[in-house]
Structures are given as structure tokens and as C-alpha cells.
Design a protein around this motif. Structure first.
Motif, PDB file in Angstrom:
ATOM      1  N   SER A 400      -5.008  10.886   7.447  1.00 36.67           N
ATOM      2  CA  SER A 400      -6.058  11.855   6.772  1.00 36.67           C
ATOM      3  C   SER A 400      -5.264  13.311   6.485  1.00 36.67           C
ATOM      4  O   SER A 400      -5.655  13.723   5.563  1.00 36.67           O
ATOM      5  CB  SER A 400      -7.145  12.200   7.672  1.00 36.67           C
ATOM      6  N   THR A 401      -4.346  13.672   7.341  1.00 36.64           N
ATOM      7  CA  THR A 401      -3.757  15.042   7.100  1.00 36.64           C
ATOM      8  C   THR A 401      -2.204  14.751   6.399  1.00 36.64           C
ATOM      9  O   THR A 401      -1.931  15.364   5.436  1.00 36.64           O
ATOM     10  CB  THR A 401      -3.270  15.778   8.479  1.00 36.64           C
ATOM     11  N   GLY A 424      -9.451   3.079   3.692  1.00 33.92           N
ATOM     12  CA  GLY A 424     -10.510   3.492   2.931  1.00 33.92           C
ATOM     13  C   GLY A 424     -10.379   4.070   1.664  1.00 33.92           C
ATOM     14  O   GLY A 424      -9.696   3.724   0.820  1.00 33.92           O
ATOM     15  N   SER A 425     -10.611   5.374   1.450  1.00 31.08           N
ATOM     16  CA  SER A 425     -10.595   6.028   0.237  1.00 31.08           C
ATOM     17  C   SER A 425      -9.397   6.958   0.385  1.00 31.08           C
ATOM     18  O   SER A 425      -9.160   7.789  -0.553  1.00 31.08           O
ATOM     19  CB  SER A 425     -11.824   6.851  -0.105  1.00 31.08           C
ATOM     20  N   VAL A 446       0.048  -3.806  -2.432  1.00 26.99           N
ATOM     21  CA  VAL A 446      -0.453  -3.691  -3.795  1.00 26.99           C
ATOM     22  C   VAL A 446      -1.590  -2.865  -4.041  1.00 26.99           C
ATOM     23  O   VAL A 446      -1.837  -2.231  -4.911  1.00 26.99           O
ATOM     24  CB  VAL A 446      -0.500  -5.061  -4.646  1.00 26.99           C
ATOM     25  N   GLU A 447      -2.503  -2.817  -2.883  1.00 30.64           N
ATOM     26  CA  GLU A 447      -3.933  -1.944  -2.746  1.00 30.64           C
ATOM     27  C   GLU A 447      -3.210  -0.521  -2.859  1.00 30.64           C
ATOM     28  O   GLU A 447      -4.180   0.350  -3.104  1.00 30.64           O
ATOM     29  CB  GLU A 447      -4.501  -2.297  -1.508  1.00 30.64           C
ATOM     30  N   LEU A 448      -1.980  -0.126  -2.814  1.00 27.55           N
ATOM     31  CA  LEU A 448      -1.729   1.318  -2.587  1.00 27.55           C
ATOM     32  C   LEU A 448      -1.037   1.761  -3.972  1.00 27.55           C
ATOM     33  O   LEU A 448      -0.490   2.944  -4.045  1.00 27.55           O
ATOM     34  CB  LEU A 448      -0.684   1.457  -1.359  1.00 27.55           C
TER      35      LEU A 448
END
Length: 603
Positions: A400-401, A424-425, A446-448
Motif C-alpha cells: 500500500s505504501t 486488488g486496486s 501480465v495483470e500488472l
């Protein structure tokens, strides 16, 4: 009818002249005559297969002009000739030297490098005035015992031969100041070298040494010791007693720790790159107060001690290609540090833009964090996502950070789906899947593709880069070192933002062609492979390329046109089997290498 009309050949009126030319010696008499006056004779690069007898006997036999009616003017007094003191026979095709060499007892310098000599004559021992002997780049397999009679010799250059041992008799050459045994087949070094107390430079690089004799510490005058590219696993503690040592080269060995050198207070340069060092402690650094250069690249360091600030004279610190996840903030207090190399480390907590601004900005950033860390010490601990149970798969705080997806050093054969599900998002900019047992690039990477800029898949078992990785179009930094790669796909050309790629310790036999077609590339680290050639004309077109590491490959020659890559700021070529540029040029750095290569471009 004459006999010529009957078809007999008429005699060639110039036949006698041709015979005379064929018998003409390969060494012009003018050179011999000049050598009698100057005492110096240079016969390098003349294609000689043997040395004419007239050269060996030039101070014994009277010259031809002695039998002619010559005057007594100052230029023709042949009886006042000077004894030959310097003879250069380099770059010929000599296979041996005659025993007649004893006829030149006044010789001070003998240079026969770059020939095909397989043994030295025993008469070499009669050149008692000899001070410099260069017999490098030949085919010597042994040295004659008579070499020990050269009591005045100061420089003995034996590099690039086939020697397997150092004879004990060499310890009698007590006047020696320089001894070069580099690029031979030495498996051990005799303790006799300890007797060379006047030696200032010893080069044992590129051999097969596993140990150094403790007696080496008796060389109290030694200022430079080069043991690069051997099989050393340990350094004798007695080495610490070499008070005059200024330069120590231990690159490309099998050391697992930094040598302790408490008495080497004059040491200025310490090079221990390309080893297996995983720890540097305070006791290794405490006494090295004169150190200007510390090279620790291509090791396994995970951290640096705060005591590195004791190296107040340090000007260059090379930590490239290690496992450093962080840096001590106190590093910013080193007053003279001008160059800090950190590429190829999985650094976390320091933004990429800070690292890219250069050494001085990075040091300034570290200094700014010192006061912040002191303030944090006075506050009570706060429970954060970092205190998740040890079995948690995802570091939520880093995700997150720091926008970092980390799953490294797990010895995993696959990346669990839960890792990707946890994203997640969150717009992940950095992923680290290093130090696992991955046999392929994770398909779900590939999702990134919309966010990841920095990918580390080093220290796995990946044999090929798949197309899903080539779809990470925002990728700027890719680390694939220590895998099983032998080629790169053409589709990698789609990474139009790629700035750096690390391919060291793989199985490349040719330089990946696709890299020539990525104009944004700035750094290519492809050391320790089996690459045999590079195309300088294609490299020149990579106008942003500033760092090229080709160490420990199979390059037999370096094309001079590489010198035209004027944007290169760091070019590393050590550990290849080429003959030129020589080690002395490589040691001077990138600018000197490029200048040398440009000077060899045919016009």
C-alpha cells in the motif's frame, strides 16, 4: 644458327643480383652499425624466425668496415664501439634463443615478448648485468635454474605463458622490484617468494591458485598485489602484516568474507568484486583509514555496517549487483565520497528517482534521514501492517505504501494466486520474485502491465522470457540475473521505456540481438556468460547507453570501433580472454579504454 635460336634460354643478366638479395640478412647492417654506437638495437615486428648470428656476435666480431680502407674520423672509429645494453626482439616468430646470448654480457634490457619461445637457454644466467627481462606472451612451460644467477634483475615479466609452477630458485633474485606471473597455469606459489623483500609489485592474476603461502607477508616492500581471477577461498591472516601495501586486487575468486587487514594502514585500493562475500563487519573496516576505493560489486551482501563511516578518505564505493535491501543513513556522512555504484540491488525504501540523481544527491538524501531516524527512536513503537504474522503471504505495508509486491527468498516453484489476488486496486510499481525456484515467468504477471516499472526475477531457474513479460509496457528496470537464459525474444523490443536490464550469470553465448533495438536502454549488465562477440556499429546507435558490463565472457577481441561509443561512462571488460587492451589499460578506466580503442581504428 646460334644456340639461343635453337630454343635455349638466354642467361638472365640479373640472376646474380637476385641471389645476392636472397642471401641478404633480415637485419640491415645499418642497424647493426648504429647499435654499435648507441648500445641499443630494436628488431621488433620484423617476422624473424631466428636471431641472426651477427646480432649475438656484434660485440665480438670486427665489423665489415674494419677490413676496408677507412679514415680515422670520429664517425668511423669502429674499435670504440659501445657494448649492447638494450635488445628488443618483440613481436616476431622466434621459437628459441641461442646459447650465443652469452656473448652480450653487458645487456641491461632484454625484451622478447610476443613470440613463440617455449624455453630459455641456460646461458641466460650469464647476463649478470640484466635488470629487465620481458618474456611475456610466449609459450614457456618452465624456467631454467640459471635464472637465479641474475642478481641485478629488477623487472621480470612472465605473463601470458604456460607456466605451472614457480621454481624455488626464484627466491634468490633479491633485487626484484616487479614480478608478473599473470595469465599462466599456476596452481600454487612457492614460499620462496617471501625472500623477495625488495619487491613492490606482484601480479598473480588469472591463474588457478587456491591458496597463498603465509610467507608472502615477508615481502615488506610490496605496494601492489594482484590475485584477480583465481580460485582463492581464503586469505592468510599473515597478509595483514604487509605494512606498505597500497593496492590489493582479489576480484573474481571464491572468497566468502572480506580479509582483515589491521596493519595495512596505507591501503588505498581494495578490490574484492565477483566473489561470494555475504557479510562486511566493523572489524573488517576499522583500520582501513587510508582507503580511497572499495569495490564490492557482484557479491552477496545484504547489509552494510554503520562503521563504514570510519572510512573517511573513501572516494569510490562500488556495491553494484549485491542483495542490499537498504543502506545505512550514516553513509551520507562520508566527506570525500564521489562515486557510489548501487545498480543491481533490490533496494527498498529509497525511491528510484533519488537513486537516478547521482551520488551527491543520494548522500544528501541519506543525511536528511539521519535526523528523522533519531526522532523515531524517541517515539513508542506503533503497530502497523509490518507486524503481520510471519505466515502472511503479502506485506500489506509495502504493497500500500511503497507500491511493492514482494515474494522473494521463499524457494517457491510458483507464485501463489493469493499474492496476485491481494493486489486488488493497488497500482503496483515494483515486484520482487527473486531467490525462488521459478522455472517460468509467472503467467499472471501480465495483470500488472498497466503499472509495474521495476521487475526483479533474479536467482531463479527461468530458461526463457515469455510473452507475458513483454507486455509490461511501462517496465523501466528488469533484473533476470542468475537464471538459465540463453536468448531473449524479439518481442522484448516492445518495452520502449526499458532503461536497465541485468542478465549476469546466465547462459548467453551471443549478445542478445534484441537489445540493439531498444533505444531507451541505459544500462546493460551481462557479465559471466559465454558471449564471444559484440557488434560496435549497433551499440553506437544506442545513444543513451552509459553502462555496459561484459566481464567474464568469452570475448577473444574487442573491436576498435567500440571506442566510438562516446556516451559510455562505465565499460567493464575484465575476465575475458582477449589480448588487447592489456590489463594496464583496463585498470585506467572507461575513458582510457575508449581512447585506446579509437587509436586502433584503421584510417
Amino acid at each position: 644458327m646460334s644456340r639461343f635460336a635453337r630454343g635455349d634460354r638466354a642467361p638472365n643478366p640479373r640472376a646474380g643480383f637476385r641471389d645476392q638479395r636472397e642471401k641478404e640478412p633480415p637485419v640491415p647492417q645499418g642497424l647493426i652499425k648504429a647499435a654499435r654506437k648507441s648500445g641499443q638495437l630494436n628488431l621488433s615486428g620484423r617476422g624473424l624466425t631466428e636471431v641472426p648470428v651477427s646480432v649475438w656476435r656484434m660485440n665480438v666480431d670486427p665489423p665489415e668496415e674494419a677490413h676496408a680502407n677507412v679514415g680515422f674520423d670520429g664517425t668511423d672509429r669502429w674499435w670504440e664501439q659501445t657494448e649492447l645494453t638494450k635488445l628488443i626482439l618483440a613481436s616476431n616468430k622466434l621459437q628459441s634463443l641461442s646459447e650465443d646470448i652469452r656473448l652480450l654480457p653487458a645487456m641491461v634490457v632484454l625484451d622478447v615478448h610476443d613470440n613463440q619461445i617455449s624455453e630459455l637457454p641456460s646461458a641466460i644466467g650469464e647476463l649478470v648485468n640484466l635488470q629487465r627481462l620481458n618474456i611475456s606472451h610466449n609459450k614457456l612451460k618452465s624456467l631454467p635454474e640459471e635464472l637465479a644467477q641474475l642478481q641485478n634483475i629488477k623487472n621480470l615479466l612472465l605473463h601470458h605463458n604456460q607456466l605451472e609452477e614457480v621454481p624455488n630458485s626464484l627466491g634468490q633474485l633479491i633485487a626484484l622490484e616487479e614480478l608478473d606471473f599473470s595469465n599462466n597455469n599456476l596452481r600454487s606459489v612457492s614460499s620462496c617468494l617471501g625472500a623477495l623483500t625488495n619487491l613492490t609489485r606482484l601480479n598473480l592474476s588469472n591463474n588457478k591458485l587456491k591458496v597463498l603461502p603465509p610467507e608472502i607477508s615477508r615481502m615488506k616492500s610490496l605496494r601492489q598485489l594482484d590475485c584477480t581471477s583465481n580460485l582463492l577461498e581464503d586469505i592468510p591472516p599473515s597478509l595483514a602484516g604487509m605494512d606498505c601495501l597500497e593496492q590489493l586486487f582479489l576480484r573474481q575468486n571464491k572468497l566468502t568474507f572480506l580479509p582483515q587487514l589491521p596493519n595495512c594502514k596505507l591501503l588505498k585500493d581494495l578490490h574484492v568484486g565477483n566473489n561470494q562475500i555475504n557479510t562486511v563487519s566493523a572489524q573488517h573496516l576499522t583500520h582501513l583509514t587510508s582507503l580511497c576505493t572499495l569495490e564490492l560489486r557482484d557479491n552477496k551482501l545484504k547489509s552494510l555496517p554503520d562503521e563504514i563511516t570510519l572510512l573517511t578518505g573513501l572516494e569510490r564505493l562500488d556495491l553494484a549487483n549485491n542483495d542490499l535491501g537498504s543502506l545505512p543513513n550514516t553513509l551520507g556522512n562520508l566527506p570525500k565520497l564521489k562515486s557510489l555504484q548501487l545498480e543491481g540491488n533490490p533496494l527498498r525504501g529509497i525511491r528510484r528517482d533519488v537513486l537516478n540523481k547521482g551520488t551527491q544527491e543520494l548522500l544528501k538524501y541519506l543525511r536528511s534521514r539521519i535526523s528523522d531516524s533519531k526522532n523515531e527512536e524517541n517515539t513508542s513503537p506503533v503497530v502497523t501492517a509490518m507486524t503481520l504474522p510471519s505466515d502472511s503471504l503479502v506485506n500489506a505495508h509495502a504493497l500500500s505504501t511503497l507500491k511493492t509486491l514482494e515474494y522473494s527468498n521463499k524457494q517457491a516453484t510458483t507464485i501463489p494466486d493469493a499474492i496476485f489476488d491481494a493486489i486488488g486496486s493497488c497500482p503496483v510499481s515494483t515486484l520482487n520474485f527473486s531467490k525462488n525456484q521459478l522455472a517460468e515467468v509467472p503467467p499472471r504477471i501480465v495483470e500488472l502491465k498497466e503499472s509495474v516499472c521495476d521487475a526483479n526475477l533474479g536467482f531463479n531457474k527461468i530458461p526463457a522470457i515469455t510473452l507475458n513479460l513483454c507486455m509490461l509496457l511501462k517496465l523501466k528496470h528488469l533484473d533476470m540475473r542468475n537464471n538459465f537464459l540463453s536468448s531473449l525474444p524479439d518481442e522484448l523490443e516492445a518495452l520502449t521505456r526499458l532503461q536497465s536490464i541485468i542478465l549476469s550469470f546466465n547462459r548467453f553465448k551471443t549478445f542478445p540481438e534484441v537489445l540493439y533495438r531498444i533505444p531507451t536502454i541505459e544500462t546493460i549488465l551481462i557479465s559471466t556468460n559465454q558471449i564471444g562477440s559484440i557488434d560496435p556499429e549497433k551499440l553506437i546507435k544506442l545513444t543513451k547507453l552509459s553502462t555496459l558490463d561484459l566481464q567474464n565472457n568469452d570475448l577473444l577481441q574487442i573491436p576498435p570501433a567500440l571506442g566510438n561509443c562516446e556516451n559510455l561512462r562505465a565499460l567493464h571488460l575484465e575476465g575475458n580472454p582477449f589480448r588487447t587492451p592489456r590489463a594496464a589499460i583496463l585498470a585506467k578506466g572507461t575513458a582510457a579504454i575508449l581512447e585506446y580503442l579509437r587509436s586502433r581504428i584503421a584510417t
